[in-house]
Structures are given as structure tokens and as C-alpha cells.
Design a protein around this motif. Structure first.
Motif, PDB file in Angstrom:
ATOM      1  N   PRO A   2       0.693  -1.246  -0.040  1.00 22.54           N
ATOM      2  CA  PRO A   2      -0.158   0.032  -0.094  1.00 22.54           C
ATOM      3  C   PRO A   2       0.952   1.349  -0.007  1.00 22.54           C
ATOM      4  CG  PRO A   2       0.001  -0.957   2.224  1.00 22.54           C
ATOM      5  CD  PRO A   2       0.478  -1.960   1.155  1.00 22.54           C
ATOM      6  N   VAL A   3       0.440   2.355  -0.563  1.00 26.26           N
ATOM      7  CA  VAL A   3       1.108   3.594  -0.724  1.00 26.26           C
ATOM      8  C   VAL A   3       0.802   4.080   0.599  1.00 26.26           C
ATOM      9  CG1 VAL A   3       1.524   5.686  -1.988  1.00 26.26           C
ATOM     10  CG2 VAL A   3       0.853   3.727  -3.144  1.00 26.26           C
ATOM     11  N   TRP A   4      -0.366   4.205   1.081  1.00 24.38           N
ATOM     12  CA  TRP A   4      -0.555   5.244   2.226  1.00 24.38           C
ATOM     13  C   TRP A   4      -0.749   4.290   3.510  1.00 24.38           C
ATOM     14  CZ3 TRP A   4      -3.449   5.891  -2.378  1.00 24.38           C
ATOM     15  CH2 TRP A   4      -2.859   7.195  -2.928  1.00 24.38           C
ATOM     16  N   THR A  58       5.088   8.668   2.403  1.00 27.52           N
ATOM     17  CA  THR A  58       4.095   9.467   1.559  1.00 27.52           C
ATOM     18  C   THR A  58       2.993  10.099   2.316  1.00 27.52           C
ATOM     19  OG1 THR A  58       3.033   7.311   1.738  1.00 27.52           O
ATOM     20  CG2 THR A  58       4.303   7.688  -0.414  1.00 27.52           C
ATOM     21  N   THR A  63       5.089  16.040   0.220  1.00 28.15           N
ATOM     22  CA  THR A  63       5.108  15.151  -0.985  1.00 28.15           C
ATOM     23  C   THR A  63       3.978  15.864  -1.940  1.00 28.15           C
ATOM     24  OG1 THR A  63       3.570  13.576   0.124  1.00 28.15           O
ATOM     25  CG2 THR A  63       5.982  13.173   0.078  1.00 28.15           C
TER      26      THR A  63
END
Length: 65
Positions: A2-4, A58, A63
Motif C-alpha cells: 500500500p502507498v498510504w 508518503t 510530498t
């Protein structure tokens, strides 16, 4: 992967839910509930802001720019 992270996802979904609850409670004339949801929304937004300022990766607000 997962990115977040989980806190970021939770705060974003909490904003969606609480905005809907604020709108619905205002339409129904339940101003005591509306105020409660609004304060919870403020707490979630402040949590997201502090998470974005002090967290790495992130989740950082830097960002975005």
C-alpha cells in the motif's frame, strides 16, 4: 504494497463519513448532533495535519508540492 498507511486511510474515510453525517444532521435539524460531528471532523483534520507534518514517507504533506 500500500502507498498510504492505515492512519492516513482512516482519516480520509473519517472525513468522508463525518461530512456526510454533518450534512444529514443539519438537514434533519439535529443541531446538537451536527455540532458533535463537526467537532469530531475538526479533531480528524487536526490529526491528519499533525500526521502530515511529523510522519515520514508518503504521509508527509511536503510530498504534495
Amino acid at each position: 504494497m500500500p502507498v498510504w498507511d492505515e492512519v492516513l486511510r482512516l482519516t480520509h474515510w473519517a472525513v468522508v463519513l463525518l461530512l456526510g453525517l454533518c450534512w444529514f444532521s443539519a438537514e434533519q435539524g439535529e443541531m446538537a448532533w451536527h455540532q458533535t460531528f463537526a467537532y469530531l471532523l475538526l479533531a480528524v483534520l487536526l490529526t491528519r495535519l499533525s500526521w502530515g507534518l511529523y510522519r515520514s514517507g508518503t504521509a508527509r504533506l511536503r510530498t504534495l508540492f
